[in-house]
Design an enzyme around this catalytic site. Structure first.
Site, PDB file in Angstrom:
ATOM      1  N   ASP A  51      -8.127   8.232   2.877  1.00 16.07           N
ATOM      2  CA  ASP A  51      -7.697   6.876   2.502  1.00 16.07           C
ATOM      3  C   ASP A  51      -8.240   5.856   3.502  1.00 16.07           C
ATOM      4  OD1 ASP A  51      -6.645   4.881   0.945  1.00 16.07           O
ATOM      5  OD2 ASP A  51      -4.551   5.326   1.374  1.00 16.07           O
ATOM      6  N   HIS A  56     -10.179  -3.053   7.230  1.00 13.95           N
ATOM      7  CA  HIS A  56      -9.694  -4.418   7.023  1.00 13.95           C
ATOM      8  C   HIS A  56     -10.208  -5.332   8.130  1.00 13.95           C
ATOM      9  CE1 HIS A  56      -7.215  -3.788   3.558  1.00 13.95           C
ATOM     10  NE2 HIS A  56      -6.610  -2.754   4.110  1.00 13.95           N
ATOM     11  N   PRO A  70      -2.424  -3.637   4.024  1.00 14.66           N
ATOM     12  CA  PRO A  70      -2.142  -2.238   4.326  1.00 14.66           C
ATOM     13  C   PRO A  70      -3.416  -1.402   4.399  1.00 14.66           C
ATOM     14  CG  PRO A  70      -1.782  -2.658   2.003  1.00 14.66           C
ATOM     15  CD  PRO A  70      -2.215  -3.975   2.609  1.00 14.66           C
ATOM     16  N   GLY A  71      -3.437  -0.453   5.310  1.00 18.45           N
ATOM     17  CA  GLY A  71      -4.564   0.478   5.370  1.00 18.45           C
ATOM     18  C   GLY A  71      -5.073   0.666   6.782  1.00 18.45           C
TER      19      GLY A  71
HETATM   20  O1  DOR Z   1      -3.091   1.394   2.519  1.00 16.64           O
HETATM   21  C1  DOR Z   1      -3.765   1.255   1.511  1.00 16.64           C
HETATM   22  N1  DOR Z   1      -4.934   0.621   1.553  1.00 16.64           N
HETATM   23  N2  DOR Z   1      -3.321   1.742   0.354  1.00 16.64           N
HETATM   24  C2  DOR Z   1      -3.945   1.483  -0.820  1.00 16.64           C
HETATM   25  O2  DOR Z   1      -3.490   1.931  -1.831  1.00 16.64           O
HETATM   26  C3  DOR Z   1      -5.137   0.628  -0.861  1.00 16.64           C
HETATM   27  C4  DOR Z   1      -5.807   0.640   0.428  1.00 16.64           C
HETATM   28  C5  DOR Z   1      -6.818  -0.443   0.557  1.00 16.64           C
HETATM   29  O3  DOR Z   1      -7.639  -0.630  -0.345  1.00 16.64           O
HETATM   30  O4  DOR Z   1      -6.826  -1.125   1.595  1.00 16.64           O
HETATM   31 ZN    ZN Z   2      -3.364   4.432  -2.562  1.00  9.34          ZN
HETATM   32 ZN    ZN Z   3      -6.562   4.288  -1.131  1.00 12.82          ZN
END
Ligand code: DOR
Ligand code: ZN
Ligand code: ZN
Length: 389
Positions: free
Chosen positions: A263, A267, A281-282
């Site tokens: 995942d 960002h 998020p991410g």
């Molecule tokens: O944490 C996340 N980031 N979850 C997601 O489902 C999408 C992803 C993103 O694209 O940044």
């Molecule tokens: Zn996801």
């Molecule tokens: Zn994802």
């Protein structure tokens, strides 16, 4: 070229079923080129690029671009994931057939979700007919409105709206039942709770054709980290409890969860260096995945190196239907290979990673296990921490 491999572990090239590469649309945070470098350095020879780009990969033109650009860069096979629905909105099925014809094997609603069971049912029937698989994002969005962190003691103490475990477990259960009913395959993205592992165990026991992945961060980290309000720890699904992480490690060891997927979610600085509620998020994952698996699974004795090959390469290749991964190779045949130094250690610095973005949650941590070399079809793509291009 001779590679001195004394003391190293030779593994089949890693396959990541879940990578966000941001091209097209957010090339200021990652491109297919920079993401390919990160992948090669992390030991990957194939990655699946998620569909939530801008524009969304919901048609053959975009998925063909992603595949072509990945081949031009030539460091890793970049397989495009197609969006299940138009614009990823969950309202209308995308043209799954034309994308399948263009080579798409995985369709996903990652980043949003197909909340409507009728659309998910149809999507499962189509993908079954196309020999493809749906990777679902495991979130019932009507239960996560405004959610900012795992619903529990920590979120309550910090004053953050909760993302309950049931938002994940209920939709995973629903889609397992729909997949069983349709006789279709389902892949569950980023399993994050003990309860989801229990749902998967139950669904597999009933003969559902379901597979599942867990991220390195959900194996290692928990919501204890949130005390500083540092948005680097903000991710969907959220970091759960230490007990959830422990259950996920056990589920990966016993095969309830099939594989590890990153995942990888780059960002921009301004989208992370801000207030918690405003942050996206991410977290980055490609270059740190293997070391986290070593730290959480190999060192505690939950997986041996044979098991690492299974969860990082063979199972993801099987799930995606990649024909050549994980089979025995003959002497002299070009191979996808990752050489790992199990005794190697390195300290993570976001600024040194190959990604344009730097949002790693492991900043300053010393991690075990270094990728010494990655080979794609017999050609070196990364060596001693440097990508070949
Ligand atoms: O944490 C996340 N980031 N979850 C997601 O489902 C999408 C992803 C993103 O694209 O940044
Ligand atoms: Zn996801
Ligand atoms: Zn994802």
């Amino acid at each position: 070229e001779v590679i001195e491999a004394d003391g190293l572990v030779a593994l089949p090239g890693f396959v990541d079923l879940h990578t966000h590469l941001r091209e097209p649309g957010r090339e200021d945070t990652e491109t297919i080129e920079t993401g390919s470098r990160a992948a090669a350095l992390g030991g990957y020879t194939a990655v699946f690029a998620m569909a939530n780009t801008d524009p969304v990969a919901d048609n053959a033109v975009i998925v063909e671009h992603v595949w072509r650009r990945g081949q031009e860069v030539g460091l890793v096979d970049v397989y495009p994931v197609g969006a299940v629905t138009v614009g990823l909105k969950g309202e209308k099925l995308a043209e799954l057939g034309t994308m399948a014809k263009a080579g798409v094997r995985i369709f996903s609603d990652d980043g949003l979700c197909v909340a409507d069971p009728l659309i998910m049912r149809r999507a499962l029937e189509y993908t079954k007919a196309l020999g493809a698989v749906i990777a679902q994002h495991a979130e019932e969005p009507r239960l996560t409105v405004g959610a900012q962190a795992h619903e529990g003691e920590t979120a309550a103490r910090l004053g953050l709206t909760g993302w309950p475990a049931v938002a994940e477990e209920s939709i995973v259960a629903r889609d397992c039942l729909l997949a069983l009913h349709a006789g279709a395959r389902l892949h569950v993205c980023h399993v994050s709770t003990e309860g989801t592992a229990e749902v998967l165990r139950w669904a597999k026991g009933r003969g559902t054709q379901v597979s599942a992945e867990v991220t390195p961060h959900h194996l290692l980290l928990d919501d204890d980290r949130l005390n500083t309000y540092d948005p680097v720890n903000k991710v969907n699904p959220p970091l759960r409890t230490a007990n959830d992480a422990k259950s996920l490690r056990a589920a990966l060891a016993d095969g309830t969860v099939d594989c590890v997927a990153t995942d990888h979610a780059p960002h921009a600085h301004q989208d992370k260096d801000c207030e918690w509620s405003a942050a996206r998020p991410g977290m980055l994952g490609l270059q740190t995945a293997l070391p986290i698996v070593v730290a959480t699974m190999v060192e505690p004795g939950l997986l041996d190196w044979r098991g690492v090959a299974r969860v990082m390469s063979e199972r993801p290749a099987e799930i995606a239907g990649l024909p050549d991964q994980g089979r025995p190779i003959a002497m002299g045949e070009p191979a996808n290979l990752t050489l790992v130094d199990p005794a190697g250690r390195w300290t993570v610095h976001g600024a040194d990673l190959a990604s344009i973005a730097a949002n790693t949650p492991y900043e300053g941590m010393e991690l075990p296990g270094t990728v010494v070399a990655t080979l794609l079809r017999g050609e070196v793509t990364a060596r001693d921490g440097k990508a070949v291009r």
